[in-house]
Write a protein that holds these residues in place. Sequence first.
Motif, PDB file in Angstrom:
ATOM      1  N   ALA A  27       0.939  -1.090  -0.057  1.00 44.18           N
ATOM      2  CA  ALA A  27       0.002  -0.063  -0.027  1.00 44.18           C
ATOM      3  C   ALA A  27       0.768   1.331  -0.011  1.00 44.18           C
ATOM      4  CB  ALA A  27      -0.939  -0.173   1.020  1.00 44.18           C
ATOM      5  N   ALA A  28       2.128   1.186   0.793  1.00 41.50           N
ATOM      6  CA  ALA A  28       2.730   2.259   0.894  1.00 41.50           C
ATOM      7  C   ALA A  28       3.522   2.643  -0.525  1.00 41.50           C
ATOM      8  CB  ALA A  28       3.844   2.205   1.955  1.00 41.50           C
ATOM      9  N   VAL A  29       4.271   1.660  -0.965  1.00 45.02           N
ATOM     10  CA  VAL A  29       4.595   1.672  -2.308  1.00 45.02           C
ATOM     11  C   VAL A  29       4.028   2.386  -3.766  1.00 45.02           C
ATOM     12  CG1 VAL A  29       5.751   0.372  -4.416  1.00 45.02           C
ATOM     13  CG2 VAL A  29       6.492  -0.089  -1.897  1.00 45.02           C
ATOM     14  N   SER A  30       2.665   1.748  -3.440  1.00 41.75           N
ATOM     15  CA  SER A  30       1.383   2.278  -4.251  1.00 41.75           C
ATOM     16  C   SER A  30       1.212   3.850  -3.944  1.00 41.75           C
ATOM     17  CB  SER A  30       0.321   1.365  -4.390  1.00 41.75           C
ATOM     18  OG  SER A  30      -0.854   1.997  -5.267  1.00 41.75           O
ATOM     19  N   TYR A  31       1.131   4.293  -2.751  1.00 43.60           N
ATOM     20  CA  TYR A  31       0.618   5.389  -2.402  1.00 43.60           C
ATOM     21  C   TYR A  31       1.771   6.579  -2.752  1.00 43.60           C
ATOM     22  CZ  TYR A  31      -0.988   9.223   0.759  1.00 43.60           C
ATOM     23  OH  TYR A  31      -1.435  10.490   1.365  1.00 43.60           O
ATOM     24  N   VAL A  32       2.996   6.319  -2.698  1.00 44.92           N
ATOM     25  CA  VAL A  32       4.067   7.172  -3.004  1.00 44.92           C
ATOM     26  C   VAL A  32       4.567   7.049  -4.513  1.00 44.92           C
ATOM     27  CG1 VAL A  32       4.993   7.120  -0.815  1.00 44.92           C
ATOM     28  CG2 VAL A  32       5.890   5.510  -2.507  1.00 44.92           C
ATOM     29  N   ASN A  33       3.594   6.393  -5.278  1.00 45.21           N
ATOM     30  CA  ASN A  33       3.584   6.313  -6.627  1.00 45.21           C
ATOM     31  C   ASN A  33       5.033   5.734  -7.129  1.00 45.21           C
ATOM     32  OD1 ASN A  33       0.990   6.981  -7.362  1.00 45.21           O
ATOM     33  ND2 ASN A  33       1.479   9.124  -6.674  1.00 45.21           N
ATOM     34  N   CYS A  34       5.778   4.754  -6.488  1.00 51.28           N
ATOM     35  CA  CYS A  34       6.768   4.351  -6.781  1.00 51.28           C
ATOM     36  C   CYS A  34       6.707   3.553  -8.269  1.00 51.28           C
ATOM     37  CB  CYS A  34       7.509   3.330  -5.621  1.00 51.28           C
ATOM     38  SG  CYS A  34       9.119   2.568  -6.310  1.00 51.28           S
ATOM     39  N   PRO A  35       7.396   3.809  -9.081  1.00 50.94           N
ATOM     40  CA  PRO A  35       7.284   3.263 -10.626  1.00 50.94           C
ATOM     41  C   PRO A  35       8.165   2.038 -10.898  1.00 50.94           C
ATOM     42  CG  PRO A  35       8.853   4.779 -10.702  1.00 50.94           C
ATOM     43  CD  PRO A  35       8.479   4.997  -9.254  1.00 50.94           C
ATOM     44  N   TYR A  36       8.606   1.348  -9.687  1.00 54.04           N
ATOM     45  CA  TYR A  36       9.317   0.203  -9.920  1.00 54.04           C
ATOM     46  C   TYR A  36       9.042  -0.933  -8.729  1.00 54.04           C
ATOM     47  CZ  TYR A  36      12.577   3.787 -11.698  1.00 54.04           C
ATOM     48  OH  TYR A  36      12.937   5.039 -12.260  1.00 54.04           O
ATOM     49  N   GLU A  37       9.429  -2.186  -9.355  1.00 53.83           N
ATOM     50  CA  GLU A  37       9.300  -3.432  -8.315  1.00 53.83           C
ATOM     51  C   GLU A  37      10.433  -3.066  -7.209  1.00 53.83           C
ATOM     52  OE1 GLU A  37       7.153  -5.986  -8.265  1.00 53.83           O
ATOM     53  OE2 GLU A  37       6.074  -4.721  -9.673  1.00 53.83           O
ATOM     54  N   ILE A  38      10.105  -3.444  -6.016  1.00 54.32           N
ATOM     55  CA  ILE A  38      10.754  -2.945  -5.201  1.00 54.32           C
ATOM     56  C   ILE A  38      11.359  -4.093  -4.120  1.00 54.32           C
ATOM     57  CG2 ILE A  38      10.164  -0.401  -4.932  1.00 54.32           C
ATOM     58  CD1 ILE A  38       9.273  -2.481  -1.889  1.00 54.32           C
ATOM     59  N   GLU A  39      12.240  -3.863  -3.411  1.00 54.13           N
ATOM     60  CA  GLU A  39      12.803  -4.892  -2.253  1.00 54.13           C
ATOM     61  C   GLU A  39      12.895  -4.021  -0.861  1.00 54.13           C
ATOM     62  OE1 GLU A  39      16.526  -7.796  -0.775  1.00 54.13           O
ATOM     63  OE2 GLU A  39      16.359  -7.140  -2.843  1.00 54.13           O
ATOM     64  N   VAL A  40      12.497  -4.786   0.056  1.00 53.61           N
ATOM     65  CA  VAL A  40      12.477  -4.175   1.639  1.00 53.61           C
ATOM     66  C   VAL A  40      12.998  -5.095   2.367  1.00 53.61           C
ATOM     67  CG1 VAL A  40      11.043  -3.107   3.443  1.00 53.61           C
ATOM     68  CG2 VAL A  40      10.973  -2.321   1.001  1.00 53.61           C
ATOM     69  N   ASN A  41      13.697  -4.988   3.394  1.00 53.83           N
ATOM     70  CA  ASN A  41      13.909  -5.871   4.121  1.00 53.83           C
ATOM     71  C   ASN A  41      13.628  -5.481   5.522  1.00 53.83           C
ATOM     72  OD1 ASN A  41      15.774  -7.543   2.555  1.00 53.83           O
ATOM     73  ND2 ASN A  41      17.066  -5.633   2.596  1.00 53.83           N
ATOM     74  N   VAL A  42      12.806  -6.445   6.203  1.00 57.77           N
ATOM     75  CA  VAL A  42      12.223  -6.100   7.594  1.00 57.77           C
ATOM     76  C   VAL A  42      12.786  -7.002   8.728  1.00 57.77           C
ATOM     77  CG1 VAL A  42       9.900  -5.851   9.020  1.00 57.77           C
ATOM     78  CG2 VAL A  42      10.154  -5.301   6.739  1.00 57.77           C
ATOM     79  N   LEU A  43      13.282  -6.508   9.668  1.00 57.27           N
ATOM     80  CA  LEU A  43      13.830  -7.309  10.943  1.00 57.27           C
ATOM     81  C   LEU A  43      12.755  -7.080  12.127  1.00 57.27           C
ATOM     82  CD1 LEU A  43      15.811  -9.346  12.434  1.00 57.27           C
ATOM     83  CD2 LEU A  43      17.051  -7.017  12.875  1.00 57.27           C
ATOM     84  N   LEU A  44      12.308  -8.124  12.645  1.00 55.71           N
ATOM     85  CA  LEU A  44      11.441  -8.053  13.899  1.00 55.71           C
ATOM     86  C   LEU A  44      12.361  -8.327  15.051  1.00 55.71           C
ATOM     87  CD1 LEU A  44       8.113  -9.622  12.525  1.00 55.71           C
ATOM     88  CD2 LEU A  44       8.897  -7.171  12.805  1.00 55.71           C
ATOM     89  N   THR A  45      12.176  -7.522  15.969  1.00 53.26           N
ATOM     90  CA  THR A  45      13.453  -7.844  16.991  1.00 53.26           C
ATOM     91  C   THR A  45      12.813  -7.427  18.346  1.00 53.26           C
ATOM     92  OG1 THR A  45      15.714  -7.887  18.025  1.00 53.26           O
ATOM     93  CG2 THR A  45      14.464  -5.779  16.858  1.00 53.26           C
ATOM     94  N   ASP A  46      13.342  -7.293  19.456  1.00 55.18           N
ATOM     95  CA  ASP A  46      13.072  -7.123  20.828  1.00 55.18           C
ATOM     96  C   ASP A  46      13.599  -5.756  21.055  1.00 55.18           C
ATOM     97  OD1 ASP A  46      15.686  -7.536  21.681  1.00 55.18           O
ATOM     98  OD2 ASP A  46      15.123  -9.589  22.615  1.00 55.18           O
ATOM     99  N   ASN A  47      13.248  -5.003  22.408  1.00 51.60           N
ATOM    100  CA  ASN A  47      13.950  -3.888  22.996  1.00 51.60           C
ATOM    101  C   ASN A  47      15.470  -3.857  23.131  1.00 51.60           C
ATOM    102  OD1 ASN A  47      11.278  -2.662  22.822  1.00 51.60           O
ATOM    103  ND2 ASN A  47      10.962  -2.724  24.909  1.00 51.60           N
ATOM    104  N   ASP A  48      15.972  -4.949  23.770  1.00 46.82           N
ATOM    105  CA  ASP A  48      17.587  -5.012  23.878  1.00 46.82           C
ATOM    106  C   ASP A  48      18.011  -4.833  22.521  1.00 46.82           C
ATOM    107  OD1 ASP A  48      17.081  -5.279  26.613  1.00 46.82           O
ATOM    108  OD2 ASP A  48      17.133  -7.225  26.620  1.00 46.82           O
ATOM    109  N   SER A  49      17.698  -5.762  21.537  1.00 43.45           N
ATOM    110  CA  SER A  49      18.334  -5.545  20.163  1.00 43.45           C
ATOM    111  C   SER A  49      18.171  -4.475  19.460  1.00 43.45           C
ATOM    112  CB  SER A  49      17.919  -6.786  19.238  1.00 43.45           C
ATOM    113  OG  SER A  49      18.342  -7.807  19.864  1.00 43.45           O
ATOM    114  N   ILE A  50      16.978  -3.889  19.546  1.00 44.58           N
ATOM    115  CA  ILE A  50      16.838  -2.454  18.763  1.00 44.58           C
ATOM    116  C   ILE A  50      17.667  -1.558  19.464  1.00 44.58           C
ATOM    117  CG2 ILE A  50      14.540  -1.525  19.659  1.00 44.58           C
ATOM    118  CD1 ILE A  50      13.820  -1.122  16.625  1.00 44.58           C
ATOM    119  N   GLN A  51      17.805  -1.563  20.788  1.00 47.23           N
ATOM    120  CA  GLN A  51      18.518  -0.478  21.630  1.00 47.23           C
ATOM    121  C   GLN A  51      19.972  -0.462  20.976  1.00 47.23           C
ATOM    122  OE1 GLN A  51      17.833  -0.558  25.800  1.00 47.23           O
ATOM    123  NE2 GLN A  51      19.688   1.002  26.186  1.00 47.23           N
TER     124      GLN A  51
END
Length: 166
Positions: A27-51
Amino acid sequence: MTVNIENEYLCEISINYRSIIQEVVEAAVSYVNCPYEIEVNVLLTDNDSIQEINRENRGIDRPTDVLSFPMIEFTMPEDFALVEAHPEEYFDQDTGELNLGDIVISMDKVYEQAREFGHSPERELAFLVAHSMLHLSGHDHEEEAERLLMEEKQEDILKQKGYTRE
């Protein structure tokens, strides 16, 4: 579109995080009208690691809810024209996808903030992904006008996908 999701969170995640992340990224890629196929990396972690990541990358020694690491230094938000001048820097040579960057999310914060703000963890995760995707598209919130514009865009993306405050 490739959305790589790595789950390093050691506790059980009680929501369908994969589908939430995928649909909000789309939805975000469409919303910002990105004209390309994209790649995004997402890491889910805990408070200690993100700190630790926050301390190493931003010099801020405390946990945060989300960190965004854009691969593109936009001169203007959502202006994807600059990537065409140097495709070797921005596009994966094997897939042809535009690498927008990396997102790190603390699932501890997802649950804490959902309780604090009185809405679902699904909505909180969706909010953090939308927020971060706008950062990966060149938006920031250092100034009040930028912050207000970013909040409006986040809400538009969330409403499109039905993530309202419950």
